[in-house]
Scaffold this motif. Structure first.
Motif, mmCIF file in Angstrom:
data_model
loop_
_atom_site.group_PDB
_atom_site.id
_atom_site.type_symbol
_atom_site.label_atom_id
_atom_site.label_comp_id
_atom_site.label_asym_id
_atom_site.label_seq_id
_atom_site.Cartn_x
_atom_site.Cartn_y
_atom_site.Cartn_z
ATOM 1 N N THR A 142 -4.253 23.496 62.256
ATOM 2 C CA THR A 142 -5.409 22.992 63.179
ATOM 3 C C THR A 142 -5.047 24.244 64.340
ATOM 4 O O THR A 142 -3.926 24.717 64.757
ATOM 5 C CB THR A 142 -5.107 21.571 64.002
ATOM 6 N N THR A 143 -5.871 24.510 65.124
ATOM 7 C CA THR A 143 -5.690 25.404 66.359
ATOM 8 C C THR A 143 -5.639 24.690 67.768
ATOM 9 O O THR A 143 -5.528 25.160 68.585
ATOM 10 C CB THR A 143 -7.025 26.427 66.477
ATOM 11 N N GLN A 144 -5.724 23.312 67.557
ATOM 12 C CA GLN A 144 -5.530 22.598 68.876
ATOM 13 C C GLN A 144 -4.062 22.599 69.367
ATOM 14 O O GLN A 144 -3.170 22.824 68.586
ATOM 15 C CB GLN A 144 -5.740 20.976 68.605
ATOM 16 N N ILE A 200 -3.180 14.061 68.274
ATOM 17 C CA ILE A 200 -4.462 14.714 68.616
ATOM 18 C C ILE A 200 -5.433 14.378 67.585
ATOM 19 O O ILE A 200 -4.952 14.149 66.595
ATOM 20 C CB ILE A 200 -4.260 16.275 68.588
ATOM 21 N N LEU A 257 -10.037 16.828 63.742
ATOM 22 C CA LEU A 257 -11.363 17.269 63.865
ATOM 23 C C LEU A 257 -12.158 17.461 62.615
ATOM 24 O O LEU A 257 -11.418 17.682 61.596
ATOM 25 C CB LEU A 257 -11.338 18.613 64.535
ATOM 26 N N GLN A 265 -14.790 13.706 64.426
ATOM 27 C CA GLN A 265 -13.430 13.517 64.137
ATOM 28 C C GLN A 265 -13.206 12.753 62.979
ATOM 29 O O GLN A 265 -14.158 11.556 62.910
ATOM 30 C CB GLN A 265 -12.760 13.259 65.323
#
Lengths: 666, 309
Positions: A276-278, A350, A353, A480
């Protein structure tokens, strides 16, 4: 015990020592089957006293050399690991010697080749079973050697009481084992690195493994398995006894009515994969050990996974860094085969997504789906329009109206319809499938996730068992993936028998201590250990560094003090208790010599026989009395002809009189 | 000076001697190999095996010391000992504390070959170990040290302790071949009880046997010989005997051993036949006498030949 019985006992000990050493390598599961068969036959023949190679030295050695050549050829061609080839050869040499003449030299050869086997096993295994085998090898080898030492260079067919011998040798064996442990901790480590960890498949093989499909035809017997398949250390450590965490491994989107499949595409192999890029501030680091029982390459981690890295594959040949491969959204897997693995994962709280492109795929239903399923879904959700609430209603309905069971009987044609409308009982895969299909029929994109649920604390880590394998559902809501689990709470983790679970937990705790204190014992641990022994914390308060290891630091010192005190007490008791008990004849002998010395008589010799001869030569009046005394001493001492106290007193009095006569002035 | 040397040697001597047995040498090589392997690879399980092996080595030292500690030993000498033949030498061994195992008792720095073996004995008892000894050297044998060694507990090492126990034992000459029988001229008929009239023996008839070459024809029992068609001689309760006076040939010191062996064999043979033998050496003379005591005296004289008391 007579000579034949002693020899038999000694050979039994020798054979058992050889067996212990062979078991140490056999339990790794890497030995060729034919080696195991040959050794087992040789052991059984030898144990029951049959030694067909006795007197066949030349032919048997030629045969052994032939086998050695084959092993070398296999190792040279890469068909066999060099260490395994060497250990196989050592086991064949041991088997050969077991079947040879049962003399002392052969016994030494058996024990020495067994020692080589034990050393080979040390290079192949890191399991606690190795310690058990080493213990038994040490005990049996020492007993065999001890009996041989006491028997001496010339075997005599005389009865010999074995109890004192065994008592002393057993004491020696105990000290040797304790000393071995002390040496292990104190022998200076000269390298900073601990040897590369190895892993062997063991004899039990794989128990679970995340398959590339979830089939409703599968039984639920796995849920009762207490076998540990992976261990994980969490940082920060939640410090709770049991976890109620989901460990997703693989996601399945395609359902054909009977089983679920993935649809991922393999991407390129990397050494670290970010999912993930979060950005997450607080991450939970997980250090996984996938054991041979795991038997799969799918990587699991807590939701939501951020990255996987530091993957190492362990095998009998050693450990090596291996790549990680992402299969789109289906799974992240290890790129190469190995017996066991270790890797690190990072997760954070988190949202997971969802990709809008996945919606259509996760809404597909099989053409053969029973129309009653859609009707049932509509009936459950009623007039509800909110997708989240619809999903929750479906989840609640399944939990409340269907029951959990592992006893499912024969496989029906439509397992889902059978579960929903006929038997109304099933395991987690049935619940997950039913929920996902009911959601899809209500136009809620959903997929089944396979992984584990739970985790039990063992020392500093959490153990996950084969029975903790679980399936649940993820629904695509508001961009999500949200988790839903229709399986009743009490059946999500494994349901092994209580006793079995307790035993496995105990075993796991012992193994954990074994790994931390033995297999992974490093020069740093050694320095800390020695420091704690020679420099105790000031004022009884441990310094900051050692406070984390308080239990480790204080206990050895106490044990050593206690051992020293016990040893001192034992020694004092022995000193006070033991008094020499002289033979009555020796007391008489000493009394005669003492009488002669009292009258200032000096002799060239110390023995009573020589003194008697000397007195006879000097023709002293005491000579006949001393001669008689000497004869009675020898008769009593060496021929067991009794001499009572009156007789000895009378002889001594006669001697006294004779000596007085000699002393009297003429 | 010699006492100073003895004292010096006694004080300079190591309290224990250690030798490695054959299997012990292989064991040490394997231990070294495993140690190198452990150091090289850092494999902790190899360290564990190494620790166990080192512990076995140390324990061998400790337990063997327990066995050899608090021991005392003395010899029980045999009454006779002959060069070239085994004789039983006994050792009385005591232990103040504990139990002793696998003891080997032998002579240290001595020409005696052989050892006694004690599988085990407790401090509550005394033990007498017998050993079959042999030596090829005739004469007074000085025994100064007794060596007690043990293979206990694992037979990898042999640890020895030397005891200062001095004894002396006479070793008689070897039993050898006597080339020349004494000539008839060196013999003198003594007769029974030294009376010439009983030269052909006295007492009742004990038996008959074939007449050998060189025997007195007057002993032939003619009547029985005629019926048996062969010459038979009489044997009486107290047979006749001769007196021999022999002297040891000490002219050639290089041939002294051979002379002693021959003289010993000859004397033994004559005395066994019932004759009286007198014997002389350059330092001692013995009047003719018969019987075991006379033979013992002669053999003692032969044992001392070439030595000073």
């Amino acid at each position: 015990m007579i000579l034949a019985a002693r020899q038999k006992l000694r050979l039994r000990f020798r054979d058992l020592a050889a067996l212990s050493s062979f078991v140490a390598v056999a339990i790794t599961g890497v030995m060729p089957i034919w080696t195991t068969v040959i050794f087992s036959v040789a052991f059984l023949l030898s144990f029951f006293g049959k030694r067909p190679l006795s007197g066949q030295r030349v032919w048997s050695v030629i045969l052994l050399l032939g086998i050695a050549a084959v092993l070398f050829f296999l190792a040279f061609r890469g068909g066999l690991d060099l260490i395994i080839a060497a250990v196989s050869f050592a086991s064949l040499v041991t088997a050969h010697r077991l079947l040879a003449e049962p003399d002392a030299a052969t016994a030494h050869q058996v024990l020495l080749s067994s020692l080589l086997l034990v050393s080979g096993a040390a290079a192949l295994s890191g399991e606690i079973w190795y310690a058990v085998c080493l213990f038994f090898f040490g005990v049996f080898a020492c007993l065999s050697l001890g009996l041989m030492a006491v028997e001496g260079p010339v075997e005599r067919d005389e009865p010999m009481p074995m109890r004192p011998v065994f008592r002393q040798i057993s004491f020696g064996v105990f000290l040797a084992l304790v000393g071995g442990i002390a040496f292990f901790f104190l022998f200076p480590r000269l390298s900073w690195n601990v040897a590369a960890r190895r892993a062997t498949p063991g004899l039990l093989g794989g128990t679970t493994g995340l398959s590339d499909r979830v089939s409703l035809a599968g039984g639920g017997s796995l849920k009762t398995s207490a076998r540990v398949v992976l261990r994980v250390a969490l940082e920060p450590d939640p410090r709770i006894e049991s976890l109620d965490f989901y460990w997703p491994g693989r996601r399945f989107s395609l359902f054909d009515g009977k089983e679920w499949k993935g649809n991922g595409e393999a991407q390129r192999v990397e050494y670290a994969v970010t999912t993930t890029t979060q950005i997450a501030r607080k991450q939970l680091t997980q250090r996984f050990e996938l054991l041979p029982a795991y038997d799969a390459r799918t990587m699991v981690a807590l939701e939501t996974v951020i990255s996987f890295r530091n993957a190492v594959g362990l095998s009998a040949a050693g450990s090596r860094n291996i790549g990680i491969q992402r299969v789109t959204d289906e799974e992240v897997r290890l790129a190469e085969d190995a017996t066991a693995y270790s890797y690190t994962a990072a997760s954070a709280e988190i949202p997971l997504l969802a990709n809008e492109e996945e919606r259509a795929l996760n809404l597909e239903l099989p053409n053969t789906l029973d129309p009653r399923v859609a009707q049932l879904a509509s009936q459950i959700v009623g007039t509800e329009t909110d997708a989240l609430k619809k999903a929750q209603r479906l989840e609640r309905w399944l939990k409340e109206n269907l029951s959990y069971s592992l006893d499912l009987g024969e496989q029906p044609i439509d397992p889902l319809a059978e579960f929903l409308f006929v038997s109304k009982q099933g395991h987690c895969e049935h619940f997950a499938t039913a929920l996902a299909v009911l959601m899809r029929s209500q136009q809620i994109p959903s997929r089944v996730v396979g992984g584990f649920f739970g985790g039990q604390r063992v020392s500093e880590k959490y153990a996950i068992r084969a029975g903790d394998a679980h399936a649940w559902v993820e629904a695509h809501l508001d961009g999500q993936w949200i988790r839903f689990d229709a399986t009743p709470e009490s059946f999500r983790s494994g349901t092994p028998g209580q006793l079995m679970a307790a035993l496995v937990s105990l075993w796991e705790a012992i193994e954990d201590r074994w790994r931390r204190n033995v297999v992974d014992f490093s020069i740093v641990d050694q320095a800390d250990f020695v420091k704690s022994l020679i420099r105790p914390p000031k004022n009884g308060v441990p310094d900051e560094q050692s406070s984390a290891r308080t239990s480790f630091d204080v206990t050895p010192r106490k044990i050593i003090y206690a051992l020293v005190l016990v040893g001192l007490g034992w020694w004092l008791r022995k000193r006070l208790k033991k008094k020499i008990k002289k033979h009555p004849a020796t007391l008489f002998h000493d009394a005669v010599i003492s009488k002669l010395q009292q009258h200032q008589m000096t002799f060239a010799h110390t023995g009573i026989e020589e003194i008697s001869n000397e007195l006879n030569q000097r023709q002293l009046p005491s000579a006949p009395i001393v001669s008689r005394a000497t004869r009675r001493y020898l008769e009593n001492r060496f021929s067991n002809i009794p001499m009572n106290q009156e007789e000895s007193a009378a002889l001594l009095k006669s001697l006294d009189d004779a000596l007085q006569t000699k002393s009297m002035p003429q | 000076m010699s006492s100073f040397t003895d004292r010096f040697l006694k004080n300079a001597r190591a309290p224990r001697h250690l030798s490695i047995t054959r299997v012990g040498k292989i064991f040490l090589v394997v231990t070294l190999g495993i140690g190198l392997g452990a150091l090289n690879t850092g494999n902790n399980l190899l360290y564990l095996v190494l620790g166990f092996l080192l512990s076995v080595i140390v324990l061998s030292g400790v337990l063997s010391e327990r066995v050899l500690r608090d021991l005392s030993v003395r010899r029980l000498l045999p009454s006779t000992a002959r060069a070239g033949e085994t004789f039983r030498l006994r050792y009385e061994i005591r232990k103040q504390n504990g139990t002793a195992f696998a003891l080997k008792i032998s002579e240290h720095k001595s020409t005696l070959n052989g050892f006694g073996w004690v599988p085990h004995f407790d401090s509550k008892e005394e033990f007498v170990a017998s050993s079959n000894m042999s030596t090829d050297v005739r004469g007074p044998l000085e025994m100064k040290f007794i060596e007690v060694s043990t293979f206990f507990p694992f037979g990898l090492f042999e640890k020895s302790r030397i005891f200062d126990v001095s004894d002396m034992m006479l070793i008689w000459p070897k039993r050898g071949f006597s080339c020349e029988a004494p000539t008839e001229s060196s013999a003198q008929h003594a007769g029974v009880n030294g009376m010439a009239r009983f030269r052909d023996g006295a007492g009742d008839l004990a038996g008959l046997r074939p007449l050998r070459v060189g025997e007195d024809a007057r002993r032939v029992h003619w009547k029985k010989s005629a019926s048996a068609q062969t010459l038979l001689r009489t044997e009486r309760e107290r047979d006749d005997r001769k007196q021999f006076r022999l002297a040891l040939d000490e002219s050639n010191p290089l041939n002294l051993e051979r002379s002693c062996e021959e003289s010993a064999t000859l004397c033994e043979s004559l005395i066994e036949q019932g004759h009286e033998v007198g014997f002389s050496t350059s330092t001692a003379v013995m009047q003719p006498a018969a019987g075991a005591a006379a033979l013992k005296k002669i053999l003692d004289m032969l044992a001392w030949a070439g030595f000073s008391k």
